[in-house]
Design a protein around this motif. Structure first.
Motif, PDB file in Angstrom:
ATOM      1  N   ALA A 158     -22.768 -75.256  34.828  1.00 41.59           N
ATOM      2  CA  ALA A 158     -22.818 -76.550  35.387  1.00 41.59           C
ATOM      3  C   ALA A 158     -24.343 -76.832  35.465  1.00 41.59           C
ATOM      4  CB  ALA A 158     -22.216 -76.540  36.705  1.00 41.59           C
ATOM      5  N   ALA A 159     -25.179 -75.733  35.852  1.00 43.99           N
ATOM      6  CA  ALA A 159     -26.620 -76.167  36.040  1.00 43.99           C
ATOM      7  C   ALA A 159     -27.254 -76.657  34.597  1.00 43.99           C
ATOM      8  CB  ALA A 159     -27.316 -75.009  36.522  1.00 43.99           C
ATOM      9  N   ASP A 160     -26.677 -75.861  33.647  1.00 39.00           N
ATOM     10  CA  ASP A 160     -27.205 -76.228  32.190  1.00 39.00           C
ATOM     11  C   ASP A 160     -26.737 -77.715  31.833  1.00 39.00           C
ATOM     12  OD1 ASP A 160     -27.913 -75.443  29.286  1.00 39.00           O
ATOM     13  OD2 ASP A 160     -25.652 -76.023  29.348  1.00 39.00           O
ATOM     14  N   CYS A 161     -25.551 -78.108  32.237  1.00 44.29           N
ATOM     15  CA  CYS A 161     -25.235 -79.280  31.979  1.00 44.29           C
ATOM     16  C   CYS A 161     -25.739 -80.439  32.438  1.00 44.29           C
ATOM     17  CB  CYS A 161     -23.507 -79.539  32.416  1.00 44.29           C
ATOM     18  SG  CYS A 161     -22.468 -78.538  31.273  1.00 44.29           S
ATOM     19  N   HIS A 162     -26.458 -80.260  33.944  1.00 43.46           N
ATOM     20  CA  HIS A 162     -27.115 -81.061  34.503  1.00 43.46           C
ATOM     21  C   HIS A 162     -28.462 -81.160  33.696  1.00 43.46           C
ATOM     22  CE1 HIS A 162     -24.566 -82.482  37.669  1.00 43.46           C
ATOM     23  NE2 HIS A 162     -24.155 -81.164  37.733  1.00 43.46           N
ATOM     24  N   VAL A 163     -29.119 -79.954  33.428  1.00 44.59           N
ATOM     25  CA  VAL A 163     -30.484 -80.189  32.774  1.00 44.59           C
ATOM     26  C   VAL A 163     -30.207 -80.775  31.656  1.00 44.59           C
ATOM     27  CG1 VAL A 163     -31.935 -78.510  31.840  1.00 44.59           C
ATOM     28  CG2 VAL A 163     -31.158 -77.704  33.770  1.00 44.59           C
TER      29      VAL A 163
ATOM     30  N   ALA B 144     -15.203 -79.874  36.878  1.00 44.12           N
ATOM     31  CA  ALA B 144     -14.239 -79.780  38.155  1.00 44.12           C
ATOM     32  C   ALA B 144     -13.197 -78.686  37.849  1.00 44.12           C
ATOM     33  CB  ALA B 144     -13.959 -81.040  38.506  1.00 44.12           C
ATOM     34  N   VAL B 145     -12.424 -78.930  36.629  1.00 37.62           N
ATOM     35  CA  VAL B 145     -11.341 -78.209  36.089  1.00 37.62           C
ATOM     36  C   VAL B 145     -11.716 -76.648  36.168  1.00 37.62           C
ATOM     37  CG1 VAL B 145      -9.728 -77.826  34.151  1.00 37.62           C
ATOM     38  CG2 VAL B 145     -10.157 -80.160  35.083  1.00 37.62           C
TER      39      VAL B 145
ATOM     40  N   VAL C 155     -15.053 -74.781  30.201  1.00 33.97           N
ATOM     41  CA  VAL C 155     -16.426 -75.028  30.735  1.00 33.97           C
ATOM     42  C   VAL C 155     -17.454 -75.030  29.145  1.00 33.97           C
ATOM     43  CG1 VAL C 155     -17.081 -72.690  30.875  1.00 33.97           C
ATOM     44  CG2 VAL C 155     -18.041 -74.198  32.069  1.00 33.97           C
ATOM     45  N   ALA C 156     -16.877 -74.370  28.072  1.00 35.62           N
ATOM     46  CA  ALA C 156     -17.441 -74.756  26.812  1.00 35.62           C
ATOM     47  C   ALA C 156     -17.373 -76.116  26.357  1.00 35.62           C
ATOM     48  CB  ALA C 156     -16.920 -73.650  25.541  1.00 35.62           C
ATOM     49  N   ALA C 157     -16.373 -76.715  26.574  1.00 35.33           N
ATOM     50  CA  ALA C 157     -16.158 -78.185  26.151  1.00 35.33           C
ATOM     51  C   ALA C 157     -17.121 -79.042  27.159  1.00 35.33           C
ATOM     52  CB  ALA C 157     -14.876 -78.647  26.495  1.00 35.33           C
ATOM     53  N   ALA C 158     -17.016 -78.583  28.242  1.00 36.96           N
ATOM     54  CA  ALA C 158     -18.237 -79.396  29.198  1.00 36.96           C
ATOM     55  C   ALA C 158     -19.660 -79.265  28.726  1.00 36.96           C
ATOM     56  CB  ALA C 158     -18.184 -79.032  30.685  1.00 36.96           C
ATOM     57  N   THR C 159     -20.327 -77.958  28.287  1.00 34.13           N
ATOM     58  CA  THR C 159     -21.377 -78.057  27.634  1.00 34.13           C
ATOM     59  C   THR C 159     -21.758 -78.665  26.505  1.00 34.13           C
ATOM     60  OG1 THR C 159     -20.930 -76.127  26.369  1.00 34.13           O
ATOM     61  CG2 THR C 159     -21.769 -75.706  28.682  1.00 34.13           C
TER      62      THR C 159
ATOM     63  N   ARG D  20     -21.697 -87.806  27.496  1.00 26.31           N
ATOM     64  CA  ARG D  20     -20.538 -88.122  27.892  1.00 26.31           C
ATOM     65  C   ARG D  20     -20.545 -87.580  29.701  1.00 26.31           C
ATOM     66  NH1 ARG D  20     -18.022 -86.756  23.027  1.00 26.31           N
ATOM     67  NH2 ARG D  20     -16.328 -85.687  24.218  1.00 26.31           N
ATOM     68  N   SER D  21     -21.189 -88.018  30.538  1.00 26.84           N
ATOM     69  CA  SER D  21     -21.307 -87.586  31.759  1.00 26.84           C
ATOM     70  C   SER D  21     -20.012 -87.612  32.676  1.00 26.84           C
ATOM     71  CB  SER D  21     -22.353 -88.561  32.581  1.00 26.84           C
ATOM     72  OG  SER D  21     -23.494 -88.466  31.963  1.00 26.84           O
ATOM     73  N   ALA D  22     -19.325 -88.540  32.486  1.00 24.62           N
ATOM     74  CA  ALA D  22     -18.071 -88.510  33.401  1.00 24.62           C
ATOM     75  C   ALA D  22     -17.088 -87.505  32.802  1.00 24.62           C
ATOM     76  CB  ALA D  22     -17.369 -90.024  33.111  1.00 24.62           C
ATOM     77  N   GLN D  23     -17.040 -87.352  31.656  1.00 31.22           N
ATOM     78  CA  GLN D  23     -15.844 -86.355  30.951  1.00 31.22           C
ATOM     79  C   GLN D  23     -16.537 -84.879  31.412  1.00 31.22           C
ATOM     80  OE1 GLN D  23     -15.430 -86.233  26.650  1.00 31.22           O
ATOM     81  NE2 GLN D  23     -13.411 -84.877  27.090  1.00 31.22           N
ATOM     82  N   THR D  24     -17.790 -84.841  31.524  1.00 29.73           N
ATOM     83  CA  THR D  24     -18.557 -83.604  31.919  1.00 29.73           C
ATOM     84  C   THR D  24     -18.141 -83.151  33.194  1.00 29.73           C
ATOM     85  OG1 THR D  24     -20.495 -83.825  30.350  1.00 29.73           O
ATOM     86  CG2 THR D  24     -20.518 -82.147  31.839  1.00 29.73           C
ATOM     87  N   ASP D  25     -18.276 -83.991  34.079  1.00 28.16           N
ATOM     88  CA  ASP D  25     -17.960 -83.897  35.432  1.00 28.16           C
ATOM     89  C   ASP D  25     -16.524 -83.485  35.599  1.00 28.16           C
ATOM     90  OD1 ASP D  25     -20.647 -84.306  36.197  1.00 28.16           O
ATOM     91  OD2 ASP D  25     -20.194 -86.238  36.712  1.00 28.16           O
TER      92      ASP D  25
END
Length: 400
Positions: free
Chosen positions: A299-304, A270-271, A250-254, A261-266
């Protein structure tokens, strides 16, 4: 916006110091000349992605652009502070060792309790308290490592590593990234002498976070994912390992979200969500929580940061009130919620969210840039600032 210098003035000063024209800055930041002109004239709300591009082009951080406090005022020099923490981190004891111990060690149980207390202060946003304690505690933890019997040395090393980590994380909030970097790298080195194989991995999540704060999103995601690859859980993995792995993912996702990189973030979210479901609750194995609520919040942070405000607001509203998240984690979630409400034109709701944040974590708030930017944006939209917004803006230093 009544700050020491406005956002536009800071951009203009930095651009001129770098010898760039507005057109050159626009080219370097991959923005239009009109956007740069509006920013320097403090016209309109600045998007997070825009600030990130400008900061990178000017070789500064977003925090610097937003005039984040870089010091921790104290009425008494002996009360500690950033310089005292630096001195504790850059010890010369090993260079002048004469066989005597200048600092009294703790017993091992006391060292562990002390580090737990430091982390409690950190997650409560009590940075003044940490600035007073760390200059004394860090030398004591080092002395403890040297003093305990060999059989206890791994546990003492883990306590020191965790103490260095909290010092590094605190210094990031106090806007001293160089000292913070030194602290976390030293923590990783010390953790190698410990007996907890997961600790060194979790410490790398702090490295990833520091890189993210500094705008090095690619490096932040690389560190987190490379470390996570060595921890990928199997069916027999412990909950501690699953938590450590999920935390790194999840750190990598942020970081990938901020890199666009939206697709990789999603995929990463999910993982992380799958691992959080396996854990089933909020765990805190290494002073950092991981579980379903933490993943939801991030996840909210990533969308923001991707300016998907409706989805971000939806996720912040789903955050369960009973989840055992730390005070600063909840305050950070409220920041995302307030930004979403502001950008969606829900000004009254945004003011209410900012008021809740002030009541919840006032000291933490004083070291954060984004809430001040939100308040300034709300003020800018109003012809006459009064009532709750005036009170919030004054408390945040946006209005005199």
């Amino acid at each position: 916006m009544d700050l020491s210098t406005s956002l536009g003035e800071r951009i203009r000063q930095r651009r001129r110091r770098a010898g760039m024209s507005q057109q050159q800055l626009a080219h370097r930041a991959e923005l239009s000349l009109g956007v740069i002109r509006k920013l320097e004239q403090d016209r309109g709300a600045a998007r997070i992605a825009t600030l990130q591009k400008v900061a990178a082009a000017l070789d500064v951080t977003v925090a610097w652009l937003l005039d984040k406090p870089a010091a921790l005022p104290s009425a008494h020099a002996e009360a500690g502070g950033v310089q005292a923490i630096r001195a504790a981190l850059t010890t010369v004891d090993d260079l002048v060792d004469d066989g005597s111990e200048l600092t009294a060690p703790m017993v091992l149980a006391e060292a562990k309790r002390t580090v737990t207390y430091l982390w409690g202060a950190y997650w409560s946003g009590r940075f003044s308290l940490l600035a007073a304690l760390l200059p004394t505690v860090l030398p004591q933890l080092r002395a403890t490592v040297r003093a305990v019997p060999a059989a206890q040395r791994p546990t003492a090393a883990e306590a020191l590593a965790r103490g260095l980590q909290v010092a590094g994380d605190t210094l990031i909030h106090l806007a001293h990234p160089d000292a913070a970097w030194f602290a976390v790298r030293e923590a990783i080195r010390v953790a190698e002498d410990g007996g907890d194989e997961l600790l060194a991995a979790v410490l790398r999540s702090s490295v990833s976070w520091q890189l993210l704060v500094g705008g090095r999103y690619e490096d932040a995601s690389r560190v987190a994912l490379r470390t996570a690859s060595g921890l990928e859980p199997t069916g027999s993995s412990s909950l501690s390992q699953i938590s450590a792995y999920g935390l790194l993912v999840v750190a990598a996702a942020t970081a990938t979200a901020r890199a666009g990189r939206s697709a990789q973030t999603d995929e990463l979210l999910a993982v992380a969500g799958e691992q959080a479901d396996r854990v089933g609750c909020e765990r805190s194995d290494h002073q950092t929580t991981f579980g379903p609520a933490k993943v939801l919040m991030l996840a909210a942070d990533c969308h923001v940061v991707q300016e998907q405000y409706e989805r971000g607001l939806q996720l912040t509203r789903q955050l369960p009130s009973e989840a055992p998240l730390t005070l600063t984690t909840r305050a950070r979630a409220l920041t995302d919620r307030a930004l979403c409400e502001t950008r969606l034109g829900m000004d009254e709701a945004a003011v209410g969210t900012l008021r809740a944040m002030i009541a919840m974590a006032p000291e933490w708030l004083s070291h954060q840039s984004l809430p001040r930017m939100i308040a300034a944006e709300l003020v800018e939209r109003q012809r006459r600032v009064s009532g709750s917004l005036a009170a919030v803006a004054a408390q945040m230093g946006v209005l005199a």
